[in-house]
Design a protein around this motif. Structure first.
Motif, PDB file in Angstrom:
ATOM      1  N   VAL A 101       0.848  -1.188   0.000  1.00 26.50           N
ATOM      2  CA  VAL A 101       0.000   0.000   0.000  1.00 26.50           C
ATOM      3  C   VAL A 101       0.884   1.239   0.000  1.00 26.50           C
ATOM      4  CG1 VAL A 101      -1.765   1.295   1.268  1.00 26.50           C
ATOM      5  CG2 VAL A 101      -1.834  -1.208   1.238  1.00 26.50           C
ATOM      6  N   ILE A 102       0.590   2.169  -0.908  1.00 31.79           N
ATOM      7  CA  ILE A 102       1.317   3.441  -0.988  1.00 31.79           C
ATOM      8  C   ILE A 102       0.372   4.534  -0.509  1.00 31.79           C
ATOM      9  CG2 ILE A 102       2.694   4.964  -2.433  1.00 31.79           C
ATOM     10  CD1 ILE A 102       3.684   2.047  -2.324  1.00 31.79           C
TER      11      ILE A 102
ATOM     12  N   ASP B 196      -7.499   6.998   2.992  1.00 37.40           N
ATOM     13  CA  ASP B 196      -8.204   5.832   2.443  1.00 37.40           C
ATOM     14  C   ASP B 196      -7.276   4.618   2.405  1.00 37.40           C
ATOM     15  OD1 ASP B 196     -10.290   7.622   1.953  1.00 37.40           O
ATOM     16  OD2 ASP B 196      -9.824   7.834  -0.175  1.00 37.40           O
ATOM     17  N   ALA B 197      -6.024   4.858   2.007  1.00 40.67           N
ATOM     18  CA  ALA B 197      -5.061   3.764   1.881  1.00 40.67           C
ATOM     19  C   ALA B 197      -4.737   3.140   3.241  1.00 40.67           C
ATOM     20  CB  ALA B 197      -3.788   4.276   1.210  1.00 40.67           C
ATOM     21  N   PHE B 198      -4.547   3.977   4.273  1.00 38.61           N
ATOM     22  CA  PHE B 198      -4.273   3.439   5.617  1.00 38.61           C
ATOM     23  C   PHE B 198      -5.435   2.571   6.101  1.00 38.61           C
ATOM     24  CE2 PHE B 198      -1.029   6.842   6.154  1.00 38.61           C
ATOM     25  CZ  PHE B 198      -0.007   6.070   6.681  1.00 38.61           C
ATOM     26  N   LEU B 199      -6.668   3.043   5.866  1.00 43.14           N
ATOM     27  CA  LEU B 199      -7.825   2.271   6.337  1.00 43.14           C
ATOM     28  C   LEU B 199      -7.991   0.981   5.544  1.00 43.14           C
ATOM     29  CD1 LEU B 199     -10.405   5.131   7.006  1.00 43.14           C
ATOM     30  CD2 LEU B 199      -9.026   3.862   8.667  1.00 43.14           C
ATOM     31  N   LEU B 200      -7.695   1.013   4.247  1.00 44.23           N
ATOM     32  CA  LEU B 200      -7.746  -0.223   3.449  1.00 44.23           C
ATOM     33  C   LEU B 200      -6.691  -1.207   3.965  1.00 44.23           C
ATOM     34  CD1 LEU B 200      -8.117  -0.517  -0.371  1.00 44.23           C
ATOM     35  CD2 LEU B 200      -6.410  -1.873   0.822  1.00 44.23           C
ATOM     36  N   ALA B 201      -5.516  -0.700   4.306  1.00 42.83           N
ATOM     37  CA  ALA B 201      -4.467  -1.583   4.840  1.00 42.83           C
ATOM     38  C   ALA B 201      -4.939  -2.259   6.130  1.00 42.83           C
ATOM     39  CB  ALA B 201      -3.195  -0.774   5.092  1.00 42.83           C
TER      40      ALA B 201
ATOM     41  N   LEU C 153      -8.056  -2.984   6.939  1.00 46.18           N
ATOM     42  CA  LEU C 153      -9.031  -4.008   6.558  1.00 46.18           C
ATOM     43  C   LEU C 153      -8.324  -5.268   6.058  1.00 46.18           C
ATOM     44  CD1 LEU C 153     -11.660  -1.784   4.685  1.00 46.18           C
ATOM     45  CD2 LEU C 153     -11.953  -2.893   6.921  1.00 46.18           C
ATOM     46  N   ALA C 154      -7.280  -5.097   5.276  1.00 43.61           N
ATOM     47  CA  ALA C 154      -6.555  -6.256   4.751  1.00 43.61           C
ATOM     48  C   ALA C 154      -5.879  -7.030   5.887  1.00 43.61           C
ATOM     49  CB  ALA C 154      -5.520  -5.797   3.730  1.00 43.61           C
ATOM     50  N   ARG C 155      -5.298  -6.318   6.856  1.00 49.72           N
ATOM     51  CA  ARG C 155      -4.679  -7.007   7.998  1.00 49.72           C
ATOM     52  C   ARG C 155      -5.713  -7.773   8.805  1.00 49.72           C
ATOM     53  NH1 ARG C 155      -0.702  -3.980  11.883  1.00 49.72           N
ATOM     54  NH2 ARG C 155      -0.671  -6.095  12.681  1.00 49.72           N
ATOM     55  N   GLU C 156      -6.881  -7.153   8.988  1.00 46.17           N
ATOM     56  CA  GLU C 156      -7.948  -7.839   9.724  1.00 46.17           C
ATOM     57  C   GLU C 156      -8.384  -9.102   9.003  1.00 46.17           C
ATOM     58  OE1 GLU C 156     -10.973  -4.899  10.108  1.00 46.17           O
ATOM     59  OE2 GLU C 156      -9.854  -3.684  11.550  1.00 46.17           O
ATOM     60  N   ALA C 157      -8.250  -9.112   7.675  1.00 48.87           N
ATOM     61  CA  ALA C 157      -8.596 -10.305   6.884  1.00 48.87           C
ATOM     62  C   ALA C 157      -7.431 -11.293   6.790  1.00 48.87           C
ATOM     63  CB  ALA C 157      -9.036  -9.875   5.487  1.00 48.87           C
ATOM     64  N   GLN C 158      -6.390 -11.068   7.611  1.00 51.17           N
ATOM     65  CA  GLN C 158      -5.230 -11.954   7.687  1.00 51.17           C
ATOM     66  C   GLN C 158      -4.341 -11.880   6.445  1.00 51.17           C
ATOM     67  OE1 GLN C 158      -4.764 -13.451  10.733  1.00 51.17           O
ATOM     68  NE2 GLN C 158      -6.603 -12.246  11.193  1.00 51.17           N
ATOM     69  N   TRP C 159      -4.353 -10.747   5.768  1.00 51.53           N
ATOM     70  CA  TRP C 159      -3.441 -10.554   4.644  1.00 51.53           C
ATOM     71  C   TRP C 159      -2.097 -10.063   5.173  1.00 51.53           C
ATOM     72  CZ3 TRP C 159      -5.356  -8.516  -0.653  1.00 51.53           C
ATOM     73  CH2 TRP C 159      -6.528  -9.190  -1.032  1.00 51.53           C
ATOM     74  N   GLN C 160      -1.064 -10.317   4.398  1.00 48.40           N
ATOM     75  CA  GLN C 160       0.252  -9.732   4.678  1.00 48.40           C
ATOM     76  C   GLN C 160       0.297  -8.366   4.001  1.00 48.40           C
ATOM     77  OE1 GLN C 160       3.641 -12.161   3.583  1.00 48.40           O
ATOM     78  NE2 GLN C 160       4.933 -10.341   3.354  1.00 48.40           N
ATOM     79  N   VAL C 161       0.493  -7.311   4.792  1.00 50.32           N
ATOM     80  CA  VAL C 161       0.411  -5.941   4.278  1.00 50.32           C
ATOM     81  C   VAL C 161       1.701  -5.192   4.591  1.00 50.32           C
ATOM     82  CG1 VAL C 161      -0.871  -3.769   4.317  1.00 50.32           C
ATOM     83  CG2 VAL C 161      -2.086  -5.944   4.690  1.00 50.32           C
ATOM     84  N   GLN C 162       2.234  -4.540   3.575  1.00 44.96           N
ATOM     85  CA  GLN C 162       3.383  -3.651   3.760  1.00 44.96           C
ATOM     86  C   GLN C 162       2.993  -2.265   3.267  1.00 44.96           C
ATOM     87  OE1 GLN C 162       7.336  -5.702   3.065  1.00 44.96           O
ATOM     88  NE2 GLN C 162       6.017  -7.019   1.814  1.00 44.96           N
ATOM     89  N   LEU C 163       3.305  -1.249   4.076  1.00 44.85           N
ATOM     90  CA  LEU C 163       2.835   0.100   3.777  1.00 44.85           C
ATOM     91  C   LEU C 163       4.004   1.050   3.617  1.00 44.85           C
ATOM     92  CD1 LEU C 163      -0.318   1.735   5.202  1.00 44.85           C
ATOM     93  CD2 LEU C 163       1.754   3.101   4.937  1.00 44.85           C
ATOM     94  N   VAL C 164       3.970   1.801   2.522  1.00 42.78           N
ATOM     95  CA  VAL C 164       4.987   2.813   2.226  1.00 42.78           C
ATOM     96  C   VAL C 164       4.295   4.166   2.194  1.00 42.78           C
ATOM     97  CG1 VAL C 164       6.692   3.623   0.555  1.00 42.78           C
ATOM     98  CG2 VAL C 164       6.336   1.163   0.882  1.00 42.78           C
ATOM     99  N   ALA C 165       4.783   5.112   2.995  1.00 45.27           N
ATOM    100  CA  ALA C 165       4.177   6.439   3.085  1.00 45.27           C
ATOM    101  C   ALA C 165       5.076   7.483   2.448  1.00 45.27           C
ATOM    102  CB  ALA C 165       3.894   6.803   4.541  1.00 45.27           C
TER     103      ALA C 165
END
Length: 496
Positions: free
Chosen positions: A58-59, A68-73, A75-87
């Protein structure tokens, strides 16, 4: 024109901001709630488009698109996805700051980008860098991130607008994300559908974020999308009719060496239902015009006097295909414009108008490409493409007529400020003769009794959809005459 709906409304960035503000002020929807709804809609779209995905990069920018991107990230973590975020930066502003804080509170890690940042691999990348928040060329770290996103090997989802794209005009003055899919929030931004926008957005989805229609009632759209259902403006035919009921189109043009232009325009007018089509052209071209299309009536035009009888029989004129700008073409052009008949003006008919402005008949449609539009407005092509909406409106206002500004996302503009956009068409239509076919289509619809606005809108739509049918999966190498059978299907409402 059919009644519009929010699914066909196109807005400027300022209009969307006003809807946001109205939703907060009058609809009782906090900005944070709208942001959460946007994230939820985008994550749902992501899962639908990439059902096998389980890893995400997520960028996030510093504004609301980043929120929007932070909140989507999350949601993905809550769904047990592996998420990496770059700001993009160390801090976020406004409601996005709360979204960022929530991500950190829940253990989310943030990589702050610099010029050496390499994006981690994942199944899908989410672009929340700018959205509607930029109308200039990205620079520095932001430009580096966009280039890195374009090199990303997985799927690419843009939130609201691909970063680097001007949401108002569809231009990309610098690096721009080439998304595989874009989820637009609140309302369609008009830049998604024209100029560079058509190549940057990929699959488009719209989510209104549950904002009630009454909240938007006082904020009219800037533009309307032409829909396939617009073809219903052409009434069904009764059986007790004859060819005289459907008008007589006279096409004027085809100087030496250019008989194909009038031939294409003539058959196009017939294929959309004109009752009769005559062609005034050079004598030596008559055989070429009627040789394989005997339904056309071709007559020699040696000069303006020789067209008087033809003009007397015609109900609509189409002037310009292959006309040339020499003495012969100018004389026929001048005679036709002074006849006062409903008129479609194209090609050299437009170039002559740029050189010598004359009053146009009350029912007139101009069909310029960007180069012709630039000559009519006394500017360069780059200025036309920099704001196609403003250019189309300026043409319609200056010449007091309806204008079809051709190109990716063709625009139809009226002198009263109305504007419509055609979202159909394909790059195979960038070939010789396509404009001549459009001229014939619009003239044929005028001949059947449509007004200038409806004929231009329907003609642009029918022409584009016929092009899509004719191209299928093979747009490269399509030629103008390939559209003829498809024109007949589309104008009769035949299913794809």
């Amino acid at each position: 024109m059919p009644t519009s709906s929010r699914s066909t409304n196109l807005y400027t960035v300022e209009q969307v901001r006003r809807i946001d503000q109205a939703a907060i002020r009058e609809g009782g929807l906090p900005g944070t709630e709208l942001m959460q709804r946007a994230a939820t809609a985008a994550f749902a779209a992501l899962r639908r488009i990439w059902p096998q995905a389980r890893t995400l990069t997520v960028i996030a920018g510093s504004g609301n698109n980043g929120g929007d991107a932070f909140l989507l990230a999350r949601l993905a973590r809550e769904a047990q996805w592996q998420v990496q975020l770059v700001a993009l930066g160390e801090r976020s502003g406004g409601d996005a700051a709360a979204a960022r804080d929530a991500w950190i509170r829940e253990g989310g890690r943030i990589t702050v980008a610099d010029m050496q940042t390499r994006l981690p691999d994942a199944d899908v990348l989410v672009d929340g860098l700018f959205g509607t928040g930029i109308a200039r060329a990205p620079e520095g770290v932001a430009a580096h991130l966009i280039e890195a996103m374009n090199a990303f090997r997985g799927g690419r989802l843009a939130l609201d607008v691909p970063s680097g794209l001007d949401a108002d005009n569809g231009t990309a003055p610098g690096p721009v994300l080439r998304a595989d899919a874009t989820v637009s929030f609140v309302g369609w931004k008009r830049g998604l559908f024209t100029a560079d926008g058509v190549d940057c957005c990929g699959q488009l989805e719209l989510d209104l974020l549950g904002i009630p229609d009454p909240v938007c009632a006082g904020i009219g759209p800037d533009c309307e999308l032409l829909e396939a259902g617009f073809a219903n403006v052409l009434p069904p035919r009764i059986r007790n009719v004859n060819k005289g009921r459907f008008g007589h189109v006279l096409i004027i043009g085809g100087d030496i060496g250019m008989p194909g232009s009038v031939r294409l325009a003539g058959e196009a007018a017939l294929r959309v239902g004109a009752g009769l089509v005559s062609i005034a052209t050079r004598a030596q071209h008559i055989g070429a015009v009627v040789g394989d299309r005997p339904e056309l009536m071709a007559m020699a035009a040696d000069g303006p006097q020789s067209t008087e009888a033809m003009l007397a029989r015609a109900s609509v004129l189409a002037v310009g295909p292959g006309l040339g700008q020499g003495a012969w073409g100018h004389a026929l052009w001048d005679k036709a414009l002074r006849a006062g008949l409903p008129l479609v003006l194209d090609a050299d008919g437009l170039n002559l108008l740029a050189r010598q402005p004359l009053p146009l008949p009350a029912t007139t449609v101009l069909t310029p490409h960007p180069g012709e539009a630039a000559r009519l407005l006394g500017c360069d092509t780059a200025a036309i493409q920099a704001d196609r909406f403003a250019a189309a409106r300026a043409l319609a206002s200056r010449y007091a007529c309806v204008v079809v500004l051709k190109g990716a996302g063709s625009l139809v503009a009226a002198a009263d400020g109305r504007i419509a956009l055609c979202p159909f068409g394909n790059p195979g239509m960038a070939s010789a003769g396509m404009g001549d076919v459009l001229t014939g289509v619009v003239a044929g619809l005028l001949a059947q009794g449509l007004g200038a606005w409806d004929a231009a809108c329907l003609g642009t739509l029918v022409h584009a959809r016929a092009g899509d049918r004719a191209a299928g999966p093979r747009p490269r190498g399509m030629i103008a005459s390939d559209l003829f059978e498809a024109l007949r299907d589309v104008v009769n409402g035949s299913p794809s």
